[in-house]
Scaffold this active site. Structure first.
Site, PDB file in Angstrom:
ATOM      1  N   GLY A 290      36.459  35.107  49.660  1.00 19.13           N
ATOM      2  CA  GLY A 290      37.825  35.235  49.022  1.00 19.13           C
ATOM      3  C   GLY A 290      38.063  36.468  48.345  1.00 19.13           C
ATOM      4  O   GLY A 290      37.177  37.185  48.537  1.00 19.13           O
ATOM      5  N   ARG A 291      39.383  36.419  48.196  1.00 16.56           N
ATOM      6  CA  ARG A 291      39.698  37.691  47.560  1.00 16.56           C
ATOM      7  C   ARG A 291      38.973  38.089  46.227  1.00 16.56           C
ATOM      8  O   ARG A 291      38.415  39.377  46.087  1.00 16.56           O
ATOM      9  CB  ARG A 291      41.212  37.815  47.375  1.00 16.56           C
ATOM     10  CG  ARG A 291      42.232  38.031  48.253  1.00 16.56           C
ATOM     11  CD  ARG A 291      43.646  37.870  47.806  1.00 16.56           C
ATOM     12  NE  ARG A 291      43.944  36.454  47.526  1.00 16.56           N
ATOM     13  CZ  ARG A 291      44.454  35.888  48.511  1.00 16.56           C
ATOM     14  NH1 ARG A 291      44.717  36.262  49.698  1.00 16.56           N
ATOM     15  NH2 ARG A 291      44.725  34.611  48.400  1.00 16.56           N
TER      16      ARG A 291
ATOM     17  N   THR B 138      39.477  29.347  38.672  1.00 15.50           N
ATOM     18  CA  THR B 138      40.467  28.636  39.648  1.00 15.50           C
ATOM     19  C   THR B 138      41.622  28.243  38.933  1.00 15.50           C
ATOM     20  O   THR B 138      41.548  27.770  37.624  1.00 15.50           O
ATOM     21  CB  THR B 138      39.725  27.404  40.127  1.00 15.50           C
ATOM     22  OG1 THR B 138      38.680  27.713  40.979  1.00 15.50           O
ATOM     23  CG2 THR B 138      40.763  26.487  40.901  1.00 15.50           C
TER      24      THR B 138
ATOM     25  N   HIS C 101      53.136  38.448  41.332  1.00 21.07           N
ATOM     26  CA  HIS C 101      51.825  38.187  42.128  1.00 21.07           C
ATOM     27  C   HIS C 101      52.019  38.521  43.776  1.00 21.07           C
ATOM     28  O   HIS C 101      53.194  38.414  44.140  1.00 21.07           O
ATOM     29  CB  HIS C 101      51.119  36.893  42.059  1.00 21.07           C
ATOM     30  CG  HIS C 101      50.402  36.761  40.790  1.00 21.07           C
ATOM     31  ND1 HIS C 101      51.159  36.329  39.540  1.00 21.07           N
ATOM     32  CD2 HIS C 101      49.108  37.081  40.239  1.00 21.07           C
ATOM     33  CE1 HIS C 101      50.158  36.243  38.354  1.00 21.07           C
ATOM     34  NE2 HIS C 101      48.919  36.730  38.876  1.00 21.07           N
TER      35      HIS C 101
ATOM     36  N   LYS D 168      49.497  34.295  47.167  1.00 25.01           N
ATOM     37  CA  LYS D 168      49.371  33.224  45.914  1.00 25.01           C
ATOM     38  C   LYS D 168      49.929  31.968  46.130  1.00 25.01           C
ATOM     39  O   LYS D 168      51.208  31.807  46.327  1.00 25.01           O
ATOM     40  CB  LYS D 168      49.735  33.879  44.650  1.00 25.01           C
ATOM     41  CG  LYS D 168      49.269  32.911  43.265  1.00 25.01           C
ATOM     42  CD  LYS D 168      49.242  33.498  42.148  1.00 25.01           C
ATOM     43  CE  LYS D 168      49.312  32.952  40.683  1.00 25.01           C
ATOM     44  NZ  LYS D 168      47.652  32.314  40.848  1.00 25.01           N
TER      45      LYS D 168
END
Ligand code: NAD
Length: 271
Positions: free
Chosen positions: A12-13, A101, A157, A161
């Site tokens: 993931g990022r 998370t 963001h 997101k």
């Protein structure tokens, strides 16, 4: 002793950023497992391939049990369902866990935090040093200005997101509400539309922008009559979060089971 770190959500990022940050870290850390989704095409591929660099000798894996059993500590930036599952594996293997998370439901959050009865868990909605310092400044500003000022929190963001407002915006709201003796659940207003009437004094308003590749901007406004204070943090690279998460892992490895956050890691808690 070199600390063997596992990364969950490794493709993931944030995961990719962590792989880079571990390789370049000033701490004595090494990547020892890279967990990806069970259906990921990357399973069995060397992590170095994804970063376009030399072989790391570590391949992406979907087997949480096997991967986590070989690490000293897990850093997890996966979606909430996967984070809860990975935390259970950490509990069964007695491995400390650093978790970034956000977007847990109330049930998931409770289940997740319960793991801290068995393992050392460092959970933060934002691992950057600047944001954690901002929490301290916000508490001070709220204590001094809060009675006379209207308080609004805005965040921006990137378009990918999936949760809103951001975990960091909510954490900022909790800090401000806590300093004023208010319960955020009772005073938060999440967006406004139509004929809203005048602003109730005690409320804390949230507004959200989702656009482009914005890494993460947060502003808390304290607006009184005749003056306004704004406390703003802008992240320009996810490297700030990745470096903070590694710093948290190096600190957490020596802690007893329990729930910790980045304020503990940075020694910013009021004694
Ligand atoms: P992302 O979607 O780019 O990455 C999440 C990755 O997890 C994906 O690659 C996905 O395939 C993988 N994944 C899903 N299930 C998995 C499983 N069972 N095992 C292993 N991997 C699995 O998202 P992101 O931008 O990297 O953000 C991840 C989380 O971290 C979000 O909740 C985000 O809000 C949060 N975040 C926190 C901070 C912080 O400082 N705390 C900073 C940035 C992002």
């Amino acid at each position: 002793m070199t600390i063997k770190i596992g990364v969950a959500g490794a493709s993931g990022r944030m995961g990719r950023m962590l792989l880079e940050a571990i390789a370049a870290s000033e701490y004595d850390v090494v990547l020892s497992a890279a967990l990806v989704r069970p259906d990921s095409a990357l399973c069995g591929v060397d992590t170095g391939t994804l970063l376009g660099g030399p072989s790391s000798g570590i391949t992406f894996s979907q087997d949480a049990q096997a991967a986590i059993s070989g690490v000293d500590i897990l850093i997890d930036f996966t979606p909430p369902e996967a984070a809860v599952d990975n935390a259970q594996v950490c509990v069964s293997l007695r491995k400390p866990l650093v978790s970034g998370t956000t977007g847990f439901s109330a049930d998931q959050a409770r289940q997740f935090r319960d793991t801290a009865q068995t393992i050392a868990l460092c959970q933060a909605s934002n691992f950057s040093t600047g944001v954690n310092l901002a929490y301290r400044l916000l508490a001070q500003a709220a204590a001094i200005l809060g009675a006379e000022a209207d308080i609004e929190i805005s965040e921006a963001h990137h378009r990918h997101k999936v949760d809103a407002p951001s975990g960091t915006a909510i954490a900022m709201g909790e800090v401000v509400a806590g300093a004023l003796g208010r319960n955020l659940a009772e005073v938060a207003i999440y967006g406004r539309e139509g004929h809203t009437g005048e602003r109730p004094k005690e409320t804390i308003g949230f507004s959200t922008v989702r656009a482009g590749d914005i890494v993460g901007d947060h502003t808390v406004t304290f607006a009184a009559v005749g003056e306004r204070l704004e406390i703003t943090h802008k992240a320009s690279s996810r490297m700030a979060f990745a470096r903070g998460a590694i710093r948290a892992a190096v600190w957490l490895i020596n802690q007893q089971p329990g729930l910790y956050d980045m304020q503990d890691v940075l020694g910013l808690k009021e004694s």
